[in-house]
Design a protein around this motif. Structure first.
Motif, PDB file in Angstrom:
ATOM      1  N   ALA A  74      37.866  37.760  50.474  1.00 54.89           N
ATOM      2  CA  ALA A  74      38.998  36.898  50.107  1.00 54.89           C
ATOM      3  C   ALA A  74      39.498  36.033  51.253  1.00 54.89           C
ATOM      4  O   ALA A  74      40.435  35.240  51.064  1.00 54.89           O
ATOM      5  CB  ALA A  74      40.139  37.755  49.570  1.00 54.89           C
ATOM      6  N   GLU A  77      43.320  35.749  51.935  1.00 54.13           N
ATOM      7  CA  GLU A  77      44.214  35.110  50.969  1.00 54.13           C
ATOM      8  C   GLU A  77      44.383  35.974  49.717  1.00 54.13           C
ATOM      9  O   GLU A  77      43.405  36.286  49.036  1.00 54.13           O
ATOM     10  CB  GLU A  77      43.675  33.735  50.573  1.00 54.13           C
ATOM     11  CG  GLU A  77      43.589  32.735  51.708  1.00 54.13           C
ATOM     12  CD  GLU A  77      44.964  32.289  52.192  1.00 54.13           C
ATOM     13  OE1 GLU A  77      45.932  32.401  51.403  1.00 54.13           O
ATOM     14  OE2 GLU A  77      45.072  31.847  53.349  1.00 54.13           O
ATOM     15  N   MET A  78      45.626  36.317  49.390  1.00 56.83           N
ATOM     16  CA  MET A  78      45.896  37.139  48.214  1.00 56.83           C
ATOM     17  C   MET A  78      45.482  36.426  46.924  1.00 56.83           C
ATOM     18  O   MET A  78      45.003  37.057  45.986  1.00 56.83           O
ATOM     19  CB  MET A  78      47.385  37.499  48.153  1.00 56.83           C
ATOM     20  CG  MET A  78      47.716  38.580  47.151  1.00 56.83           C
ATOM     21  SD  MET A  78      46.955  40.167  47.611  1.00 56.83           S
ATOM     22  CE  MET A  78      47.403  41.177  46.199  1.00 56.83           C
ATOM     23  N   SER A  79      45.652  35.106  46.885  1.00 55.65           N
ATOM     24  CA  SER A  79      45.266  34.353  45.683  1.00 55.65           C
ATOM     25  C   SER A  79      43.759  34.449  45.461  1.00 55.65           C
ATOM     26  O   SER A  79      43.295  34.576  44.322  1.00 55.65           O
ATOM     27  CB  SER A  79      45.694  32.883  45.809  1.00 55.65           C
ATOM     28  OG  SER A  79      45.119  32.288  46.966  1.00 55.65           O
ATOM     29  N   ASN A  80      42.989  34.400  46.553  1.00 53.99           N
ATOM     30  CA  ASN A  80      41.535  34.552  46.440  1.00 53.99           C
ATOM     31  C   ASN A  80      41.183  35.948  45.948  1.00 53.99           C
ATOM     32  O   ASN A  80      40.277  36.131  45.132  1.00 53.99           O
ATOM     33  CB  ASN A  80      40.862  34.323  47.799  1.00 53.99           C
ATOM     34  CG  ASN A  80      40.927  32.884  48.263  1.00 53.99           C
ATOM     35  OD1 ASN A  80      41.218  31.996  47.470  1.00 53.99           O
ATOM     36  ND2 ASN A  80      40.671  32.659  49.541  1.00 53.99           N
ATOM     37  N   SER A  81      41.916  36.938  46.460  1.00 55.79           N
ATOM     38  CA  SER A  81      41.669  38.321  46.069  1.00 55.79           C
ATOM     39  C   SER A  81      41.869  38.507  44.568  1.00 55.79           C
ATOM     40  O   SER A  81      41.083  39.184  43.899  1.00 55.79           O
ATOM     41  CB  SER A  81      42.601  39.252  46.847  1.00 55.79           C
ATOM     42  OG  SER A  81      42.374  40.603  46.515  1.00 55.79           O
ATOM     43  N   GLN A  82      42.919  37.883  44.031  1.00 52.03           N
ATOM     44  CA  GLN A  82      43.189  38.002  42.598  1.00 52.03           C
ATOM     45  C   GLN A  82      42.110  37.299  41.774  1.00 52.03           C
ATOM     46  O   GLN A  82      41.686  37.801  40.727  1.00 52.03           O
ATOM     47  CB  GLN A  82      44.560  37.418  42.266  1.00 52.03           C
ATOM     48  CG  GLN A  82      45.068  37.796  40.888  1.00 52.03           C
ATOM     49  CD  GLN A  82      45.234  39.297  40.712  1.00 52.03           C
ATOM     50  OE1 GLN A  82      45.978  39.946  41.444  1.00 52.03           O
ATOM     51  NE2 GLN A  82      44.514  39.881  39.757  1.00 52.03           N
ATOM     52  N   THR A  83      41.661  36.152  42.242  1.00 47.43           N
ATOM     53  CA  THR A  83      40.595  35.421  41.541  1.00 47.43           C
ATOM     54  C   THR A  83      39.307  36.233  41.523  1.00 47.43           C
ATOM     55  O   THR A  83      38.604  36.300  40.505  1.00 47.43           O
ATOM     56  CB  THR A  83      40.336  34.067  42.224  1.00 47.43           C
ATOM     57  OG1 THR A  83      41.535  33.277  42.172  1.00 47.43           O
ATOM     58  CG2 THR A  83      39.210  33.312  41.532  1.00 47.43           C
ATOM     59  N   THR A  86      39.646  39.010  38.954  1.00 45.47           N
ATOM     60  CA  THR A  86      39.590  38.454  37.594  1.00 45.47           C
ATOM     61  C   THR A  86      38.151  38.108  37.213  1.00 45.47           C
ATOM     62  O   THR A  86      37.711  38.364  36.082  1.00 45.47           O
ATOM     63  CB  THR A  86      40.478  37.199  37.491  1.00 45.47           C
ATOM     64  OG1 THR A  86      41.828  37.551  37.827  1.00 45.47           O
ATOM     65  CG2 THR A  86      40.447  36.625  36.083  1.00 45.47           C
ATOM     66  N   SER A 106      44.982  43.773  43.636  1.00 48.88           N
ATOM     67  CA  SER A 106      44.452  42.696  42.791  1.00 48.88           C
ATOM     68  C   SER A 106      43.563  43.257  41.696  1.00 48.88           C
ATOM     69  O   SER A 106      43.634  42.824  40.536  1.00 48.88           O
ATOM     70  CB  SER A 106      43.648  41.701  43.645  1.00 48.88           C
ATOM     71  OG  SER A 106      44.473  41.066  44.580  1.00 48.88           O
TER      72      SER A 106
END
Length: 327
Positions: A74, A77-83, A86, A106
């Motif tokens: 990731a 980046e937490m947003s990358n981790s969530q993507t 998903t 995530s």
């Protein structure tokens, strides 16, 4: 007669194609796909993944034969981790190996169905991954990278044996994992009559400046198992060596990178323990809900002689610690 033969041949060909299709479907089901999500690349997390793979291979899951690892980093980046999490769910992976607190959070946010095994997580309960160590979630369990005595062992050594009164700590305030550790360090330091000087960072690029800001203000520096700071650990080492400031780490993998001392364990061993949990789940022997979260084993305090010389520390023969032998 020729028409009849053509009909029979066409039927046989169609049957062969059907059988071929069935064989491919069965083969794809025999291959286990494991989604590997890791918040950043650094030696401790990489070692944990190495141990995880070793446990699976020793139990019949061989990469390239019957298991495939979809490894995603990731980049902090937490947003990358969530993507990443998903996408694993959309792709229907068989199991998720979450290597760090943000990665595990995530993954759990993304699915309540796919089994998740985590490691490199300091406080699984505080991170709301599990209710308690003996009460894992329906689809999640794993290993914690904090032994109950790890922080107290190191910090008390800094206070009593090194004689540090003002201790600096650098951490990413955005990591729940790090906040828990800093609070624990603060309690121990203050109970021992010392003062904790906190400096927070958001990215690895800020780490060296944070270390420089501690010069003249602290007697020693402690780096917790913070993913952002550990990824730039050499920046802290350079300052510690230049200014003769004893540098302590929250895990043993930073010893080879220049830490003076650390109380800890092998992250490869920790990953191996986590891998055994994954094996039990993949073989259908247990579900995640049946497996309690575990602490690391083989805990010890280790001192790096070379780093001690660089940081102006004379090793006392009475210290109860192992000497780091290098690799």
């Amino acid at each position: 007669m020729k028409k009849a033969l053509k009909f029979v041949y066409a039927g046989l060909l169609g049957g062969a194609l059907l059988l071929s299709g069935c064989s491919e479907t069965t083969g794809s089901k025999e291959e286990v796909v494991i989604g590997v999500t890791q918040i950043v690349e650094h030696p401790s997390l990489d070692a944990a993944f190495k141990g995880f793979k070793k446990a699976l291979e020793e139990n019949g899951y061989k990469e390239g034969e019957n298991v495939k690892y979809d490894v995603q980093i990731a980049q902090g980046e937490m947003s990358n981790s969530q993507t990443i999490a998903t996408n694993f769910v959309s792709n229907g992976v068989d199991l998720i190996f979450a290597n760090s607190t943000p990665s595990a959070q995530s993954a759990l946010n993304a699915t309540t169905d796919i089994p998740i095994v985590f490691t490199s997580v300091t406080d699984p309960v505080g991170a709301e991954l599990v209710a308690a160590f003996d009460q894992p979630g329906e689809n999640i369990t794993g290993t914690s990278d904090t032994h109950p005595e790890a922080i107290s062992s190191t910090v008390n050594f800094m206070l009593k044996d090194i004689g540090a009164k003002n201790i600096g700590v650098i951490y990413n305030a955005g990591e729940q994992n790090s906040e828990v550790q800093v609070e624990e360090v603060k309690k121990i330091v203050e109970a021992g009559g010392g003062t904790l000087v906190e400096v927070s960072v958001s990215t690895s690029a800020e780490v060296k400046q944070a270390a420089e800001s501690l010069v003249g203000r602290v007697d020693a520096i402690y780096i917790p198992t913070d993913n952002v700071v550990v990824s730039a650990f050499e920046s802290v080492v350079s300052v510690a060596n230049d200014q003769d400031i004893p540098l302590f780490a929250g895990e043993l993998d930073s010893m080879k990178r220049g830490a003076l001392a650390a109380s800890g364990f092998s992250y490869e061993d920790l990953g191996y323990e986590t891998g055994l949990m994954a094996v039990a789940i993949l073989k259908g022997e247990k579900t995640a809900a049946d497996i309690s979260v575990e602490y690391p084993k083989n805990f010890k305090l280790v001192i790096n002689q070379e780093a001690a010389a660089e940081q102006g520390v004379e090793i006392d023969a009475s210290w109860e610690a192992e000497i780091y032998e290098g690799e």
